[in-house]
Design a protein around this motif. Structure first.
Motif, PDB file in Angstrom:
ATOM      1  N   GLU A  96       0.857  -1.184   0.000  1.00  0.00           N
ATOM      2  CA  GLU A  96       0.000   0.000   0.000  1.00  0.00           C
ATOM      3  C   GLU A  96       0.898   1.241   0.000  1.00  0.00           C
ATOM      4  O   GLU A  96       1.650   1.463   0.945  1.00  0.00           O
ATOM      5  N   SER A  97       0.799   2.034  -1.063  1.00  0.00           N
ATOM      6  CA  SER A  97       1.809   3.068  -1.244  1.00  0.00           C
ATOM      7  C   SER A  97       1.345   4.126  -2.220  1.00  0.00           C
ATOM      8  O   SER A  97       0.421   3.917  -3.011  1.00  0.00           O
ATOM      9  N   GLY A 126      -0.501   3.845   2.228  1.00  0.00           N
ATOM     10  CA  GLY A 126      -0.276   3.331   3.570  1.00  0.00           C
ATOM     11  C   GLY A 126       1.174   3.253   3.992  1.00  0.00           C
ATOM     12  O   GLY A 126       1.479   3.159   5.167  1.00  0.00           O
ATOM     13  N   ASN A 127       2.115   3.263   3.005  1.00  0.00           N
ATOM     14  CA  ASN A 127       3.532   3.077   3.301  1.00  0.00           C
ATOM     15  C   ASN A 127       3.750   1.826   4.157  1.00  0.00           C
ATOM     16  O   ASN A 127       4.518   1.826   5.121  1.00  0.00           O
ATOM     17  N   ARG A 128       3.060   0.768   3.767  1.00  0.00           N
ATOM     18  CA  ARG A 128       3.108  -0.458   4.551  1.00  0.00           C
ATOM     19  C   ARG A 128       2.844  -1.654   3.644  1.00  0.00           C
ATOM     20  O   ARG A 128       2.459  -1.509   2.482  1.00  0.00           O
ATOM     21  N   THR A 130       0.596  -5.163   3.870  1.00  0.00           N
ATOM     22  CA  THR A 130      -0.416  -5.943   4.579  1.00  0.00           C
ATOM     23  C   THR A 130      -0.357  -7.395   4.120  1.00  0.00           C
ATOM     24  O   THR A 130      -0.120  -7.674   2.941  1.00  0.00           O
ATOM     25  N   ILE A 146      -0.928  -6.244   9.423  1.00  0.00           N
ATOM     26  CA  ILE A 146       0.146  -5.413   8.869  1.00  0.00           C
ATOM     27  C   ILE A 146       1.474  -6.109   9.113  1.00  0.00           C
ATOM     28  O   ILE A 146       1.891  -6.296  10.260  1.00  0.00           O
ATOM     29  N   ASP A 149       5.460  -1.827   8.449  1.00  0.00           N
ATOM     30  CA  ASP A 149       4.897  -0.475   8.458  1.00  0.00           C
ATOM     31  C   ASP A 149       6.021   0.551   8.382  1.00  0.00           C
ATOM     32  O   ASP A 149       7.200   0.230   8.511  1.00  0.00           O
ATOM     33  N   HIS A 150       5.630   1.801   8.156  1.00  0.00           N
ATOM     34  CA  HIS A 150       6.551   2.946   8.153  1.00  0.00           C
ATOM     35  C   HIS A 150       7.637   2.810   7.077  1.00  0.00           C
ATOM     36  O   HIS A 150       8.809   3.134   7.299  1.00  0.00           O
ATOM     37  N   LYS A 183       4.311 -10.845  11.206  1.00  0.00           N
ATOM     38  CA  LYS A 183       4.818  -9.501  11.477  1.00  0.00           C
ATOM     39  C   LYS A 183       6.334  -9.521  11.433  1.00  0.00           C
ATOM     40  O   LYS A 183       6.972 -10.472  11.919  1.00  0.00           O
TER      41      LYS A 183
END
Length: 439
Positions: A96-97, A126-128, A130, A146, A149-150, A183
Motif C-alpha cells: 500500500e503506497s 499506507g507506506n506499509r 499488509t 500489517i 509499516d513505516h 509480522k
C-alpha cells in the motif's frame, strides 16, 4: 478567496480549455501488437486531459469478468494498494503506497497534478505491507494483518531464501522473513540505494528475482516526461538494474525504458519481461505503452526515439547514434493506458484461452480522449512471444458514463490456486478472479 487561488483556478480553466480543443484519439485496437499504428507527432501547450472523477465502489458492486468466471473482493478498505505478491505458503502481500511527493518544476506539472488527483492519484498511501492469509483458498482471508509499516513509498517486493526484499522509492531493504510469519519486527538492512532525490518524477521501483534467486532486477523510471528537467537528473534512470542479491553490487542491465513499471520472468525460458509506460505530450495516440522482453545491454529509445527509430524532436541535443541502436518493443499496448502490472499465466487455471500469455493491469489514461485502459487484459503468447489481439479479463472499472471511475487496476498476480488477484488503488480493494475450473 485570495488572489493566488483565483489566479490558479483561472489558469486551470484556461489550460483545460486549450487541452479540450486538441484532437481526439483513434481506435486503440490499432495500437495493440508488434506493429502499432503511429500517427504524426503533435505539439501541445498541455496534453489533452480527460480525467474521470474517482467515486469508489458501492456495496455489492464489482468489476466485470468473462462468463463462467467469478470475481470477489478479497480485501477492502486498504490504503492505495499497488502491488500484490503471493508467498510460497499461499499468503498474499499487499503493498500500500503512493508517491512521496515531488516539487512541480513547470506550470503544466502543477496543472496536471491537480487534474490527475480527480482520478484518485493523490490519495494517501499506507507506506506499509499488509498480509492476507486465505488458508482454504475460498478467496476470503481468515487473517489480515500489517506485516511491515513505516516504509518510504514501497513498490516492488521479492522473497528469496529467507529474505524479503522491499524496493522503497530510494533504496532496497532486506528483511529476514520466513513465510508463515505475520509480522516483521527487525529493522531492514539496506542492500543498495536507488535513484530518488527531490524531483523523483517516476517514484515506483519495480522488482523481480531471477529464476535462480541470485539476482534482483529493478526498474527505475525517468525523472521527467522527456528530459524537461535536464539530463543531469536522469543519471541512472529510465533503466533496469541487475543487482546481486547477496552483496548489493549492481549494474545497468538495459536502458532507454522510460518507466518500467513492472517486471516478470517468463516461465520455462527465464526471460525477463517488462511493461513500460512511454512518453506524453505529442498526441492522444502517441506513444503506445508496451510489453517487451528485455535484452541484456539493450537500449529501448528513451529519450531520443520511440518504437525503434521514430525520433523525438523535442530532445536536445539529438543523438542519431543512439536512435540507430534503439530496439523496437515486442508488443504495443496502445497509448496512455498506463500499464502498471504484469504476470504470466500458469496453464489453464482460469480458462483454456488464458493458458499461455501474460495478464496486464492497465491503470488508465489521464491525457487522452476518449479514455483508454482501466482494465486488466490478457496478451496471448505463441512460441514464447506475445501475439494476437488482447482479451479483456477484468473490466468496468470505468463507469458507463465515462466520467466517473470506481477503481483503477495496478498490480496483478496468480495465487496458489491459480486465481487472478488484482490490486485496485482507487477502489482500495484487492479483487480475486476464479476460473471456470472453480479455483
Amino acid at each position: 478567496m485570495s488572489a493566488q487561488p483565483i489566479r490558479a483556478a483561472c489558469a486551470l480553466t484556461v489550460l483545460a480549455m486549450v487541452a479540450a480543443c486538441s484532437g481526439k484519439g483513434g481506435d486503440p485496437s490499432r495500437q495493440y501488437g508488434p506493429n502499432p499504428d503511429l500517427p504524426e507527432a503533435g505539439q501541445y501547450l498541455l496534453p489533452p486531459m480527460s480525467v474521470p472523477k474517482a467515486i469508489g465502489w458501492k456495496a455489492g458492486e464489482t468489476p466485470t469478468v468473462p462468463a463462467g468466471m467469478h470475481i470477489q473482493a478479497m480485501a477492502t478498505g486498504l490504503m492505495h494498494p499497488r502491488i500484490v505478491y503471493p508467498l510460497p505458503n499461499g499468503d498474499v502481500l499487499v503493498v500500500e503506497s503512493n508517491s512521496p511527493g515531488t516539487k512541480p518544476f513547470r506550470p503544466k506539472d502543477y496543472i496536471q497534478g491537480k487534474v490527475k488527483a480527480r482520478a484518485g492519484a493523490a490519495d494517501k498511501g499506507g507506506n506499509r505491507i499488509t498480509l492476507l492469509r486465505d488458508a482454504n483458498g475460498d478467496g476470503t482471508p481468515e487473517l489480515r494483518t500489517i506485516l511491515l509499516d513505516h516504509l518510504h513509498s514501497p513498490y516492488g517486493v521479492a522473497w528469496v531464501a529467507g529474505t524479503l526484499y522491499v524496493a522503497n522509492t530510494d533504496a532496497i531493504l532486506a528483511f529476514p522473513f520466513t513465510p508463515g510469519q505475520t509480522k516483521i519486527t527487525v529493522p531492514g538492512t539496506k542492500l543498495m540505494d536507488l535513484p530518488a532525490g527531490p524531483i523523483d518524477h517516476h517514484w515506483t521501483k519495480s522488482m523481480v528475482a531471477s529464476p535462480d534467486g541470485s539476482k534482483l532486477y529493478v526498474g527505475v523510471g525517468s525523472n521527467s516526461n522527456i528530459t524537461e528537467n535536464g539530463m543531469d537528473v536522469e543519471e541512472g534512470r529510465a533503466a533496469i538494474y541487475e543487482v546481486d542479491r547477496l552483496t548489493g553490487a549492481k549494474r545497468i542491465y538495459a536502458t532507454g525504458t522510460r518507466n518500467p513499471t513492472n517486471l516478470a520472468i517468463q516461465p520455462g525460458t527465464g526471460q525477463l519481461f517488462a511493461v513500460v509506460n512511454e512518453r506524453d505530450e505529442i498526441g492522444p495516440d502517441l506513444v503506445p505503452d508496451y510489453l517487451s522482453s528485455i535484452r541484456d545491454g539493450g537500449f529501448y529509445g528513451w529519450p531520443y526515439s520511440y518504437w525503434g527509430q521514430h525520433v523525438d524532436e523535442r530532445v536536445h541535443p539529438q543523438k542519431p547514434e543512439m536512435v540507430a541502436k534503439a530496439i523496437k518493443p515486442d508488443y504495443g499496448l496502445s497509448s496512455h493506458v498506463a500499464a502498471l502490472g504484469v504476470t504470466f499465466s500458469q496453464g489453464e487455471t482460469l480458462s483454456p484461452q488464458f493458458a499461455d500469455g501474460a495478464f496486464v493491469g492497465e491503470h488508465g489514461s489521464w491525457d487522452r480522449d476518449p479514455l483508454n485502459g482501466y482494465q486488466v487484459i490478457f496478451v496471448p503468447f505463441v512460441n514464447g512471444r506475445p501475439s494476437g489481439a488482447p482479451i479483456p479479463v477484468v473490466t468496468d472499472f470505468l463507469a458507463s458514463d465515462k466520467k466517473t471511475v470506481r477503481g483503477r487496476p495496478v498490480g496483478v498476480a496468480l495465487d496458489r490456486t491459480g486465481a487472478l488477484i488484482v490490486a485496485d488503488d482507487v477502489g482500495n480493494t484487492v479483487w480475486r478472479v476464479s476460473g471456470t475450473a472453480g479455483h
